[in-house]
Design a protein around this motif. Sequence first.
Motif, PDB file in Angstrom:
ATOM      1  N   LEU A  86       0.831  -1.202   0.000  1.00 24.59           N
ATOM      2  CA  LEU A  86       0.000   0.000   0.000  1.00 24.59           C
ATOM      3  C   LEU A  86       0.873   1.263   0.000  1.00 24.59           C
ATOM      4  CD1 LEU A  86      -2.956   0.918   0.101  1.00 24.59           C
ATOM      5  CD2 LEU A  86      -2.748   0.968   2.581  1.00 24.59           C
ATOM      6  N   ILE A  87       1.938   1.259   0.787  1.00 25.82           N
ATOM      7  CA  ILE A  87       2.851   2.409   0.843  1.00 25.82           C
ATOM      8  C   ILE A  87       3.515   2.636  -0.512  1.00 25.82           C
ATOM      9  CG2 ILE A  87       5.044   3.205   1.829  1.00 25.82           C
ATOM     10  CD1 ILE A  87       4.085   1.938   4.501  1.00 25.82           C
ATOM     11  N   VAL A  88       3.919   1.559  -1.187  1.00 27.62           N
ATOM     12  CA  VAL A  88       4.540   1.696  -2.510  1.00 27.62           C
ATOM     13  C   VAL A  88       3.559   2.352  -3.486  1.00 27.62           C
ATOM     14  CG1 VAL A  88       5.384   0.388  -4.507  1.00 27.62           C
ATOM     15  CG2 VAL A  88       6.190  -0.182  -2.208  1.00 27.62           C
ATOM     16  N   GLN A  89       2.303   1.916  -3.468  1.00 22.11           N
ATOM     17  CA  GLN A  89       1.300   2.494  -4.362  1.00 22.11           C
ATOM     18  C   GLN A  89       1.055   3.967  -4.045  1.00 22.11           C
ATOM     19  OE1 GLN A  89      -2.213  -0.167  -5.240  1.00 22.11           O
ATOM     20  NE2 GLN A  89      -1.248  -1.267  -3.534  1.00 22.11           N
ATOM     21  N   PHE A  90       0.918   4.293  -2.761  1.00 23.89           N
ATOM     22  CA  PHE A  90       0.663   5.679  -2.381  1.00 23.89           C
ATOM     23  C   PHE A  90       1.851   6.581  -2.693  1.00 23.89           C
ATOM     24  CE2 PHE A  90      -2.945   4.338   0.397  1.00 23.89           C
ATOM     25  CZ  PHE A  90      -3.900   5.131  -0.237  1.00 23.89           C
ATOM     26  N   PHE A 132       2.953   4.312 -11.292  1.00 30.04           N
ATOM     27  CA  PHE A 132       1.775   4.019 -10.473  1.00 30.04           C
ATOM     28  C   PHE A 132       0.993   2.843 -11.058  1.00 30.04           C
ATOM     29  CE2 PHE A 132      -2.786   4.789  -9.546  1.00 30.04           C
ATOM     30  CZ  PHE A 132      -2.750   4.507  -8.190  1.00 30.04           C
ATOM     31  N   PHE A 133       0.807   2.828 -12.373  1.00 26.76           N
ATOM     32  CA  PHE A 133       0.095   1.728 -13.031  1.00 26.76           C
ATOM     33  C   PHE A 133       0.793   0.401 -12.768  1.00 26.76           C
ATOM     34  CE2 PHE A 133      -0.377  -0.982 -16.817  1.00 26.76           C
ATOM     35  CZ  PHE A 133      -1.744  -1.226 -16.758  1.00 26.76           C
ATOM     36  N   VAL A 134       2.108   0.370 -12.938  1.00 31.14           N
ATOM     37  CA  VAL A 134       2.882  -0.850 -12.690  1.00 31.14           C
ATOM     38  C   VAL A 134       2.781  -1.254 -11.220  1.00 31.14           C
ATOM     39  CG1 VAL A 134       5.224  -1.816 -12.651  1.00 31.14           C
ATOM     40  CG2 VAL A 134       4.448  -0.502 -14.629  1.00 31.14           C
ATOM     41  N   VAL A 191       1.416  -4.895  -9.924  1.00 34.14           N
ATOM     42  CA  VAL A 191       2.287  -5.751  -9.111  1.00 34.14           C
ATOM     43  C   VAL A 191       1.670  -5.955  -7.726  1.00 34.14           C
ATOM     44  CG1 VAL A 191       4.545  -5.890  -7.979  1.00 34.14           C
ATOM     45  CG2 VAL A 191       4.386  -5.212 -10.374  1.00 34.14           C
ATOM     46  N   ALA A 192       1.113  -4.901  -7.140  1.00 33.11           N
ATOM     47  CA  ALA A 192       0.494  -5.009  -5.813  1.00 33.11           C
ATOM     48  C   ALA A 192      -0.725  -5.930  -5.845  1.00 33.11           C
ATOM     49  CB  ALA A 192       0.101  -3.635  -5.289  1.00 33.11           C
ATOM     50  N   LEU A 193      -1.489  -5.887  -6.913  1.00 33.24           N
ATOM     51  CA  LEU A 193      -2.649  -6.768  -7.021  1.00 33.24           C
ATOM     52  C   LEU A 193      -2.222  -8.228  -7.036  1.00 33.24           C
ATOM     53  CD1 LEU A 193      -5.699  -7.141  -7.395  1.00 33.24           C
ATOM     54  CD2 LEU A 193      -5.313  -6.980  -9.852  1.00 33.24           C
ATOM     55  N   ILE A 194      -1.230  -8.538  -7.854  1.00 31.18           N
ATOM     56  CA  ILE A 194      -0.717  -9.910  -7.927  1.00 31.18           C
ATOM     57  C   ILE A 194      -0.130 -10.319  -6.574  1.00 31.18           C
ATOM     58  CG2 ILE A 194       1.042 -11.391  -8.988  1.00 31.18           C
ATOM     59  CD1 ILE A 194       0.606  -9.614 -11.541  1.00 31.18           C
TER      60      ILE A 194
END
Length: 121
Positions: A31-35, A58-60, A64-67
């Motif tokens: 979550l921190i990586v995405q934010f 952000f898209f990548v 990656v976070a979803l997987i």
Amino acid sequence: MPDSTQLIWLFFSFSGRVNRAAYFLGGLFLLIVQFFALYRFMQYEEGTAGSETWAFVFFVAVIVALISNIALAAKRLHDFGKPAPFALLFVVAGIVMFIVLCFIPGDPGPNRYGERTNAPA
């Protein structure tokens, strides 16, 4: 400090078990990586090179976070004896499933997915 193979296993493998703490911390890290990528994207004016670069990052990060979240959820489900396909509910239920999996305790002993939780306590 974990080595790279442990991190790859934690975030991208669908086998084994993780305890609640490892699941929570792994999810929080993602979550921190995405934010962070979103924060950096919002610092640039629309249409600039920096904006486009951080939009792509952000898209990548989201993909990656979803997987990784599905892999973490699969291992967390294994910890209390449930099959990994239930981890696909993460795509639909997202934050609700994350919170639920943080509170359900794992099996205290071995189950069909492993001897014990693979992540450190």
